[in-house]
Design an enzyme around this catalytic site. Structure first.
Site, PDB file in Angstrom:
ATOM      1  N   SER A 195     -65.705  12.928  12.387  1.00  0.00           N
ATOM      2  CA  SER A 195     -65.597  13.822  11.233  1.00  0.00           C
ATOM      3  C   SER A 195     -64.772  13.151  10.141  1.00  0.00           C
ATOM      4  CB  SER A 195     -64.931  15.131  11.645  1.00  0.00           C
ATOM      5  OG  SER A 195     -63.569  14.885  11.901  1.00  0.00           O
ATOM      6  N   LYS A 196     -64.782  13.782   8.991  1.00  0.00           N
ATOM      7  CA  LYS A 196     -64.002  13.269   7.874  1.00  0.00           C
ATOM      8  C   LYS A 196     -62.519  13.240   8.242  1.00  0.00           C
ATOM      9  CE  LYS A 196     -62.727  14.557   3.227  1.00  0.00           C
ATOM     10  NZ  LYS A 196     -61.449  14.031   3.560  1.00  0.00           N
ATOM     11  N   ARG A 197     -62.115  14.244   9.007  1.00  0.00           N
ATOM     12  CA  ARG A 197     -60.708  14.295   9.432  1.00  0.00           C
ATOM     13  C   ARG A 197     -60.309  13.055  10.230  1.00  0.00           C
ATOM     14  NH1 ARG A 197     -61.919  19.458  10.024  1.00  0.00           N
ATOM     15  NH2 ARG A 197     -62.489  19.192  12.209  1.00  0.00           N
TER      16      ARG A 197
END
Ligand code: GLU
Length: 511
Positions: free
Chosen positions: A265-267
């Site tokens: 994910s972007k996280r």
């Protein structure tokens, strides 16, 4: 009969493309090029509530940067347009009516509260499946439970409705996935999905099937998250009598976090310090800016090569595959079923390999905007030599303009500690004082001549070469390490070399 290959990348413009999305595009592209087929870009924007300003352009710019040419699309045109679903709105309704008339779909008038009450009732009955399906159809407000007159009256009165697909009871829906083999879903696992809304817009399932059919798509290559939608699609093909031309399906494995399990994910990118989008993305809603692979300093071909290997492997040990080699070697059969862990270190390795082997002219073209932005004003011959000095020393294109800044301007600072360590050795200051005269006498200013002269000086004085070369380098660059010293001197020129020596000697003899 073999059908011509026509594949589509069908993103929804709900935000930037992440790695998984770009990889889906890439596998579609490689498959199309390998088979001599068509690569189509279709924008799936039926869900207007999730529309994000700029996302469509972002998707197109990303594909362009990586080097995936689109054969048919919004800007390219083609015989099967329009290529944006909101521009195709008029095409879907007739098929929805066909489904209703044939008893494969029905109107439903339930409000959000009624749907919530349905779920509550199901919970109380101890059902594990809380979906709208044949178990509850009869107790809801739809064209199955209501009389034809009542339905007619509601529609005429303008009551909002949706159209739902009528999933058959107790059946197995089977299809063959090119990557996963035979896949079976039981209709008990499915629900009567909404396929059309009273605002005249189809939902994803309906629009996707109608468009794949009308655009004569031969293979649907998409992410694993769509696998569970496929039985609904297979049923729609059957209900619309399009089974003969149903595309083949290939569901790609997930791209996983580098550490631990689960989808990247972007996280994860924020947490571990790497990009997950191809290009910079400015979120119009939050103003948040995310760095892209391009701006981080990746070469598009390196990015493509790295991405191709996230879930596909040609077998063997070769890892560097340029675009044409990827096209020649790619096959869906060698895409793996299991998820691929993203490894930023490996991505860096790919980038380094490409930087080292790309010709200097092409590198210069890629770097030119950045050089200009940094006010670097040198001719191409100089810049190509400069790039050549650093190709083995950088990982990212973005490092080039600062890596050897001292070739464009005088050193900002000296590594004084390292200079003094050598300067304080016996005989060093006296020998350094002789360098200006020695270099002024040189007739030709080539790295080799400068090197010969300095080495002669070292030999004549029987001094440790490291002391002289180390101090010489600090005088020219301020730093202890870097590319070959005499090539730096050649590139900055005789006059500038002499001036830097003079400035440094003045500075250190006074301090
Ligand atoms: N619009 C879907 C997406 O955003 C397309 C899925 C498919 O390829 O069928 O990924």
């Amino acid at each position: 009969m073999e059908r011509p290959v026509r594949v589509r990348f069908a993103p929804s413009p709900t935000g930037p493309l992440h790695l998984g999305g770009v990889r889906t595009a890439l596998y579609n592209y490689l498959f199309a090029r390998k088979t001599g087929g068509q690569f189509i870009l279709r924008i799936e924007d039926t869900d207007q509530t999730r529309f994000v300003q700029g996302a469509e352009e972002y998707i197109m710019e990303s594909l362009k940067w990586i080097g995936m040419e689109i054969d048919e699309g919004i800007h390219e045109g083609g015989d099967f347009g329009p290529y944006r679903q909101s521009d195709r709105k008029h095409l879907y309704e007739k098929y929805v009516h066909q489904l209703i008339d044939d008893g494969h779909a029905y109107y439903a008038f339930d409000t959000a509260e009624e749907l919530e009450a349905m779920r509550e009732r199901l919970k109380e009955r101890g059902a594990d499946n809380l979906s709208y399906n044949h178990h509850v159809r009869q107790e809801m407000k739809n064209s199955i439970s209501l009389s034809a007159e009542e339905v007619q009256r509601k529609i005429e009165a303008g009551e909002p409705y949706v159209v739902r697909i009528k999933i058959p009871e107790n059946e197995e829906v089977k299809f063959t996935d090119v990557i996963r083999g035979e896949v079976v879903f039981h209709t008990e696992q499915l629900d009567d999905k909404v396929i059309f809304k009273s605002d005249g817009m189809p939902t994803y399932h309906m629009a996707n099937i109608v468009d794949d059919h009308l655009m004569q798509i031969s293979h649907v290559i998409r992410g694993e998250e769509w696998l569970s939608s496929t039985p609904i699609h297979v049923l729609l093909y059957r209900f619309l009598n399009w089974e003969d031309t149903m595309p083949e399906f290939a569901h790609l494995p997930l791209i996983l976090k580098p550490d631990g399990n689960g989808k990247l994910s972007k996280r994860d990118g924020d947490r571990l310090g790497f990009p997950v989008f191809p290009l910079n993305w400015n979120n119009p809603a939050t103003g948040e800016e995310s760095l892209g692979f391009k701006e981080r300093g990746f070469l598009p071909e390196a990015f493509m090569n790295m991405l191709a290997f996230l879930g596909w492997n040609p077998g063997g040990t070769q890892e560097i595959f340029h675009k044409q080699e990827l096209i020649d070697t790619f096959s869906l059969e060698r895409v793996s079923k299991s998820g691929a862990k993203f490894d930023f270190e490996k991505a860096k390795w790919f980038n380094q390999q490409y930087i080292k082997t790309t010709d200097l002219k092409s590198l210069l073209e890629m770097l030119r905007p950045e050089f200009e932005a940094n006010g670097i004003d040198k001719d191409d011959a100089f810049l190509e030599k400069y790039i050549g000095l650093f190709v083995d020393r950088v990982t990212f294109l973005s490092e080039f303009s600062s890596a050897g800044y001292y070739l464009f301007e005088r050193p900002h600072a000296y590594n004084e500690k390292q200079f003094n360590k050598r300067y304080q050795k016996e005989g060093v200051p006296e020998i350094l004082e002789r360098i200006p005269a020695l270099l002024t006498s040189l007739k030709s200013w080539k790295a080799e001549d400068i090197e010969n002269a300095i080495h002669q000086l070292i030999e004549d004085n029987e001094i440790n070469p490291g002391l002289i070369m180390g101090t010489f380098r600090i005088m020219l660059t301020g730093e202890v390490g870097g590319p070959p010293l005499y090539e730096i001197a050649e590139l900055i020129g005789q006059k500038e070399t002499m001036e830097r020596i003079a400035i440094a000697l003045r500075y250190f003899s006074e301090s």
